[in-house]
Design a protein around this motif. Structure first.
Motif, PDB file in Angstrom:
ATOM      1  N   VAL A  46       0.951  -1.167   0.023  1.00  0.00           N
ATOM      2  CA  VAL A  46      -0.026  -0.006   0.122  1.00  0.00           C
ATOM      3  C   VAL A  46       0.917   1.373  -0.096  1.00  0.00           C
ATOM      4  O   VAL A  46       1.696   1.220   0.847  1.00  0.00           O
ATOM      5  CB  VAL A  46      -0.907   0.162   1.289  1.00  0.00           C
ATOM      6  CG1 VAL A  46      -1.702   1.373   1.223  1.00  0.00           C
ATOM      7  CG2 VAL A  46      -1.811  -1.159   1.296  1.00  0.00           C
ATOM      8  N   SER A  47       0.524   2.393  -0.822  1.00  0.00           N
ATOM      9  CA  SER A  47       0.947   3.704  -0.568  1.00  0.00           C
ATOM     10  C   SER A  47      -0.090   4.505  -0.523  1.00  0.00           C
ATOM     11  O   SER A  47      -0.984   4.493  -1.209  1.00  0.00           O
ATOM     12  CB  SER A  47       1.801   3.798  -1.801  1.00  0.00           C
ATOM     13  OG  SER A  47       1.528   3.605  -3.171  1.00  0.00           O
ATOM     14  N   ILE A  48       0.159   5.458   0.356  1.00  0.00           N
ATOM     15  CA  ILE A  48      -0.700   6.723   0.458  1.00  0.00           C
ATOM     16  C   ILE A  48      -0.148   7.787  -0.159  1.00  0.00           C
ATOM     17  O   ILE A  48       1.202   8.243   0.339  1.00  0.00           O
ATOM     18  CB  ILE A  48      -0.986   6.859   1.976  1.00  0.00           C
ATOM     19  CG1 ILE A  48      -1.702   5.668   2.616  1.00  0.00           C
ATOM     20  CG2 ILE A  48      -1.717   8.205   2.147  1.00  0.00           C
ATOM     21  CD1 ILE A  48      -1.789   5.893   4.277  1.00  0.00           C
ATOM     22  N   ASN A  57      -4.854   9.980  -2.179  1.00  0.00           N
ATOM     23  CA  ASN A  57      -4.979   8.871  -2.737  1.00  0.00           C
ATOM     24  C   ASN A  57      -4.496   7.525  -1.990  1.00  0.00           C
ATOM     25  O   ASN A  57      -3.269   7.657  -1.454  1.00  0.00           O
ATOM     26  CB  ASN A  57      -4.678   8.527  -4.276  1.00  0.00           C
ATOM     27  CG  ASN A  57      -5.455   9.505  -4.996  1.00  0.00           C
ATOM     28  OD1 ASN A  57      -6.225  10.152  -5.068  1.00  0.00           O
ATOM     29  ND2 ASN A  57      -4.428  10.102  -6.276  1.00  0.00           N
ATOM     30  N   VAL A  58      -5.054   6.385  -2.156  1.00  0.00           N
ATOM     31  CA  VAL A  58      -4.421   5.207  -1.745  1.00  0.00           C
ATOM     32  C   VAL A  58      -4.384   4.395  -2.754  1.00  0.00           C
ATOM     33  O   VAL A  58      -5.364   4.067  -3.690  1.00  0.00           O
ATOM     34  CB  VAL A  58      -5.323   4.516  -0.688  1.00  0.00           C
ATOM     35  CG1 VAL A  58      -4.707   3.234   0.211  1.00  0.00           C
ATOM     36  CG2 VAL A  58      -5.881   5.804   0.359  1.00  0.00           C
ATOM     37  N   VAL A  59      -3.316   3.527  -2.971  1.00  0.00           N
ATOM     38  CA  VAL A  59      -2.956   2.795  -4.081  1.00  0.00           C
ATOM     39  C   VAL A  59      -2.398   1.287  -3.392  1.00  0.00           C
ATOM     40  O   VAL A  59      -1.470   1.489  -2.721  1.00  0.00           O
ATOM     41  CB  VAL A  59      -1.985   3.270  -5.096  1.00  0.00           C
ATOM     42  CG1 VAL A  59      -1.746   2.290  -6.147  1.00  0.00           C
ATOM     43  CG2 VAL A  59      -2.175   4.642  -5.596  1.00  0.00           C
ATOM     44  N   GLY A  60      -3.174   0.385  -3.808  1.00  0.00           N
ATOM     45  CA  GLY A  60      -2.803  -0.953  -3.253  1.00  0.00           C
ATOM     46  C   GLY A  60      -2.288  -1.747  -4.533  1.00  0.00           C
ATOM     47  O   GLY A  60      -3.015  -1.773  -5.621  1.00  0.00           O
ATOM     48  N   VAL A  61      -1.179  -2.489  -4.234  1.00  0.00           N
ATOM     49  CA  VAL A  61      -0.660  -3.484  -5.448  1.00  0.00           C
ATOM     50  C   VAL A  61      -0.570  -4.775  -4.873  1.00  0.00           C
ATOM     51  O   VAL A  61       0.074  -5.216  -3.778  1.00  0.00           O
ATOM     52  CB  VAL A  61       0.728  -2.976  -5.948  1.00  0.00           C
ATOM     53  CG1 VAL A  61       1.378  -3.788  -7.093  1.00  0.00           C
ATOM     54  CG2 VAL A  61       0.594  -1.334  -6.339  1.00  0.00           C
ATOM     55  N   LEU A  62      -1.038  -5.731  -5.973  1.00  0.00           N
ATOM     56  CA  LEU A  62      -0.782  -7.238  -5.826  1.00  0.00           C
ATOM     57  C   LEU A  62      -0.018  -7.529  -6.972  1.00  0.00           C
ATOM     58  O   LEU A  62      -0.465  -7.495  -8.275  1.00  0.00           O
ATOM     59  CB  LEU A  62      -2.158  -7.794  -5.877  1.00  0.00           C
ATOM     60  CG  LEU A  62      -2.119  -9.216  -5.274  1.00  0.00           C
ATOM     61  CD1 LEU A  62      -1.747  -9.179  -3.683  1.00  0.00           C
ATOM     62  CD2 LEU A  62      -3.670  -9.785  -5.249  1.00  0.00           C
ATOM     63  N   GLU A  63       1.383  -8.271  -6.618  1.00  0.00           N
ATOM     64  CA  GLU A  63       2.286  -8.614  -8.065  1.00  0.00           C
ATOM     65  C   GLU A  63       1.986 -10.082  -8.275  1.00  0.00           C
ATOM     66  O   GLU A  63       1.879 -10.902  -7.136  1.00  0.00           O
ATOM     67  CB  GLU A  63       3.592  -8.471  -7.658  1.00  0.00           C
ATOM     68  CG  GLU A  63       4.081  -6.786  -7.285  1.00  0.00           C
ATOM     69  CD  GLU A  63       4.319  -5.958  -8.395  1.00  0.00           C
ATOM     70  OE1 GLU A  63       4.054  -6.845  -9.533  1.00  0.00           O
ATOM     71  OE2 GLU A  63       4.338  -4.666  -8.203  1.00  0.00           O
ATOM     72  N   GLY A  64       2.145 -10.482  -9.382  1.00  0.00           N
ATOM     73  CA  GLY A  64       1.878 -11.690  -9.868  1.00  0.00           C
ATOM     74  C   GLY A  64       2.988 -12.559  -9.761  1.00  0.00           C
ATOM     75  O   GLY A  64       4.057 -11.927  -9.641  1.00  0.00           O
ATOM     76  N   ARG A  65       3.154 -13.616  -9.914  1.00  0.00           N
ATOM     77  CA  ARG A  65       4.114 -14.799  -9.896  1.00  0.00           C
ATOM     78  C   ARG A  65       5.088 -14.806 -11.067  1.00  0.00           C
ATOM     79  O   ARG A  65       6.063 -15.098 -11.414  1.00  0.00           O
ATOM     80  CB  ARG A  65       3.818 -16.104  -9.350  1.00  0.00           C
ATOM     81  CG  ARG A  65       3.406 -16.053  -7.971  1.00  0.00           C
ATOM     82  CD  ARG A  65       3.305 -17.384  -7.209  1.00  0.00           C
ATOM     83  NE  ARG A  65       1.908 -18.078  -7.637  1.00  0.00           N
ATOM     84  CZ  ARG A  65       0.761 -18.044  -7.586  1.00  0.00           C
ATOM     85  NH1 ARG A  65       0.821 -17.183  -6.369  1.00  0.00           N
ATOM     86  NH2 ARG A  65      -0.448 -18.467  -8.129  1.00  0.00           N
ATOM     87  N   ALA A  66       4.056 -14.353 -12.108  1.00  0.00           N
ATOM     88  CA  ALA A  66       4.927 -14.250 -13.613  1.00  0.00           C
ATOM     89  C   ALA A  66       4.437 -13.156 -14.288  1.00  0.00           C
ATOM     90  O   ALA A  66       3.424 -12.382 -13.736  1.00  0.00           O
ATOM     91  CB  ALA A  66       4.106 -15.828 -14.323  1.00  0.00           C
ATOM     92  N   ALA A  67       5.257 -13.175 -15.579  1.00  0.00           N
ATOM     93  CA  ALA A  67       4.805 -11.809 -16.135  1.00  0.00           C
ATOM     94  C   ALA A  67       3.413 -11.808 -16.725  1.00  0.00           C
ATOM     95  O   ALA A  67       2.943 -12.861 -16.906  1.00  0.00           O
ATOM     96  CB  ALA A  67       6.036 -11.671 -17.335  1.00  0.00           C
ATOM     97  N   LEU A 131      -1.843  -6.196 -10.230  1.00  0.00           N
ATOM     98  CA  LEU A 131      -3.356  -5.689 -10.260  1.00  0.00           C
ATOM     99  C   LEU A 131      -3.073  -4.486  -9.279  1.00  0.00           C
ATOM    100  O   LEU A 131      -2.134  -4.363  -8.152  1.00  0.00           O
ATOM    101  CB  LEU A 131      -4.196  -6.597  -8.982  1.00  0.00           C
ATOM    102  CG  LEU A 131      -5.462  -6.450  -9.002  1.00  0.00           C
ATOM    103  CD1 LEU A 131      -6.500  -5.617 -10.062  1.00  0.00           C
ATOM    104  CD2 LEU A 131      -6.140  -7.197  -8.056  1.00  0.00           C
ATOM    105  N   VAL A 132      -3.548  -3.435  -9.616  1.00  0.00           N
ATOM    106  CA  VAL A 132      -3.315  -2.085  -8.896  1.00  0.00           C
ATOM    107  C   VAL A 132      -4.835  -1.350  -8.464  1.00  0.00           C
ATOM    108  O   VAL A 132      -5.764  -1.436  -9.403  1.00  0.00           O
ATOM    109  CB  VAL A 132      -2.811  -0.903  -9.862  1.00  0.00           C
ATOM    110  CG1 VAL A 132      -2.544   0.307  -9.202  1.00  0.00           C
ATOM    111  CG2 VAL A 132      -1.381  -1.420 -10.401  1.00  0.00           C
ATOM    112  N   VAL A 133      -4.897  -1.572  -7.386  1.00  0.00           N
ATOM    113  CA  VAL A 133      -6.364  -0.813  -6.757  1.00  0.00           C
ATOM    114  C   VAL A 133      -6.175   0.620  -6.193  1.00  0.00           C
ATOM    115  O   VAL A 133      -5.368   0.843  -5.385  1.00  0.00           O
ATOM    116  CB  VAL A 133      -6.855  -1.820  -5.554  1.00  0.00           C
ATOM    117  CG1 VAL A 133      -7.961  -1.369  -5.107  1.00  0.00           C
ATOM    118  CG2 VAL A 133      -6.713  -3.133  -6.033  1.00  0.00           C
ATOM    119  N   ALA A 134      -6.842   1.545  -6.564  1.00  0.00           N
ATOM    120  CA  ALA A 134      -6.564   3.046  -6.725  1.00  0.00           C
ATOM    121  C   ALA A 134      -8.029   3.524  -6.063  1.00  0.00           C
ATOM    122  O   ALA A 134      -8.889   3.316  -6.604  1.00  0.00           O
ATOM    123  CB  ALA A 134      -6.254   3.608  -7.847  1.00  0.00           C
ATOM    124  N   ALA A 135      -7.828   4.093  -4.668  1.00  0.00           N
ATOM    125  CA  ALA A 135      -8.903   4.627  -4.216  1.00  0.00           C
ATOM    126  C   ALA A 135      -8.593   6.140  -4.153  1.00  0.00           C
ATOM    127  O   ALA A 135      -7.548   6.619  -3.609  1.00  0.00           O
ATOM    128  CB  ALA A 135      -9.165   4.024  -2.763  1.00  0.00           C
TER     129      ALA A 135
END
Ligand SMILES: [Zn+2]
Length: 377
Positions: A46-48, A57-67, A131-135
């Motif tokens: 998470v970054s604020i 803004n709040v941005v949460g990121v989920l990185e995948g295991r592959a490209a 996956l980028v989740v932006a509020a």
């Protein structure tokens, strides 16, 4: 209780009225903290990101295991004001609906997108892509949150979870605000030879605008969003009963189509003023562009609508592709090169005194987004 609905109730309970719309309102700081904590608990990075003082803004990121590809979910955290509402920040659930300010516009969609991301994280994580989740802040005024977001974040596609009754809205209208000032000549009310009545002269403009609006609405409709339109919004002029008014102003709004430029309105108004001068050389009027935002339509080669439709079918829905009449942050993302659609829960009463979101729709929206992540990334 389903975690999406628990979160929705927490979000409605936080006053996040937009402080630019309502002086003294608290803005998005507290709701950003609630969202950041929820995303962290759910396993996102998470970054604020402060957009302007006290409005992050709040941005949460989920990185995948592959490209893979990057998918963005985006929703705004501010709401309009609460004048006339009895208990706007107490979420009340009744008959499958959850009531409260922002329930539909758009804390329901924000809860659904965050719940989707944390569900993906907790069910084994993201296989591929990102996956980028932006509020984001301030959609209800001038979208400074989305403007800031696209400066530092990229994605291959985005879903903005504004309320669409679970339709896939692939475009929406834009808008332009124009101020028209008509100049007259002040004089004693008894001396018509000395005066020029700015208010009556503004009437000439109003008559032309009404004709233009009729013409706009008589044009063949855009298949997604219908026709353009305009309306007079705010009018001012005159000082006292016994004097000729020297100035009258009108602020108006023009709603534009994806096929129209956002400068359409100012050109139309200037043409009207030119015509009035050619009919009467003493007519004096000016037009100023105040603010505008372009309409938006996703490029036909994007696979996002199709993948979202398949995901919605998987979640038990019957997909319907449509357009939205209202402007949204999807245009900011789309014009920054991130193909975007709107997809969010149904309900009613957005911006009015009794607002609700349909609880089952929030869950269907969440489940659809979980499936979309798997198909898109
Ligand atoms: Zn909204």
């Amino acid at each position: 209780m389903d975690p999406a609905i628990r979160l929705l109730r927490e979000l409605v309970a936080v006053n996040s009225v937009n402080p630019t719309l309502v002086r003294g309102a608290p803005g998005e700081r507290e709701i950003a903290d609630v969202i950041a904590a929820e995303m962290r608990r759910g396993g996102l990075d998470v970054s604020i990101e402060t957009v302007t003082h006290g409005r992050p803004n709040v941005v949460g990121v989920l990185e995948g295991r592959a490209a893979g590809r990057t998918l963005m979910f985006c929703g705004h955290t501010d709401t309009v004001g609460v004048t006339g509402m009895v208990d706007p920040f107490t979420p009340v659930e009744r008959d499958g609906r959850l009531y409260g300010r922002g329930a539909q516009d758009m804390k329901g969609g924000v809860a659904a997108m965050i719940s989707a991301a944390t569900a993906v994280a907790q069910r084994g994580g993201l296989e591929a892509g990102r996956l980028v989740v932006a509020a984001v802040v301030d959609e209800e005024h001038s979208s400074i949150g989305a403007d800031a977001l696209v400066k530092s974040w990229r994605a291959d596609a985005a879903v903005v979870t504004e309320p669409t009754d679970l339709q896939i809205a692939v475009g929406h209208k834009g808008f332009a605000w124009v101020e028209i000032a008509v100049h007259g000549k002040a004089a004693h009310g008894s001396r018509p030879a000395d005066g020029q009545d700015a208010i009556l002269r503004l009437g000439r403009v109003l008559a032309r605008l009404e004709a233009l609006d009729r013409a706009l609405q008589a044009r063949p409709p855009h298949p997604l969003v219908g026709t353009g339109s305009l309306h007079a919004s705010i009018i001012e002029g005159g000082h006292e009963l016994s004097s000729y008014p020297d100035r009258a102003t009108l602020q108006m709004e023009r709603r534009t189509l994806p096929t129209e430029d956002e400068s359409a309105a100012i050109h139309e108004v200037r043409q009207i003023l030119d015509e009035l001068v050619s009919e009467d050389a003493t007519f004096r009027g000016t037009a100023t562009a105040m603010f505008s935002r372009p309409a938006y339509e996703i490029a036909p080669d994007s696979d996002l609508p199709e993948l979202l439709a398949a995901s919605f079918t998987q979640a038990g829905g019957e997909p319907k592709v449509s357009g939205a009449s209202f402007w949204t942050d999807a245009a900011v993302l789309g014009h920054a090169g991130i193909p975007s659609v709107l997809f969010g829960p149904g309900g009613a009463g957005l911006h009015s005194t009794e607002e609700y979101v349909i609880v089952a729709d929030v869950l269907t929206c969440r489940d659809t987004l979980v499936e979309l992540v798997r198909r898109f990334c």
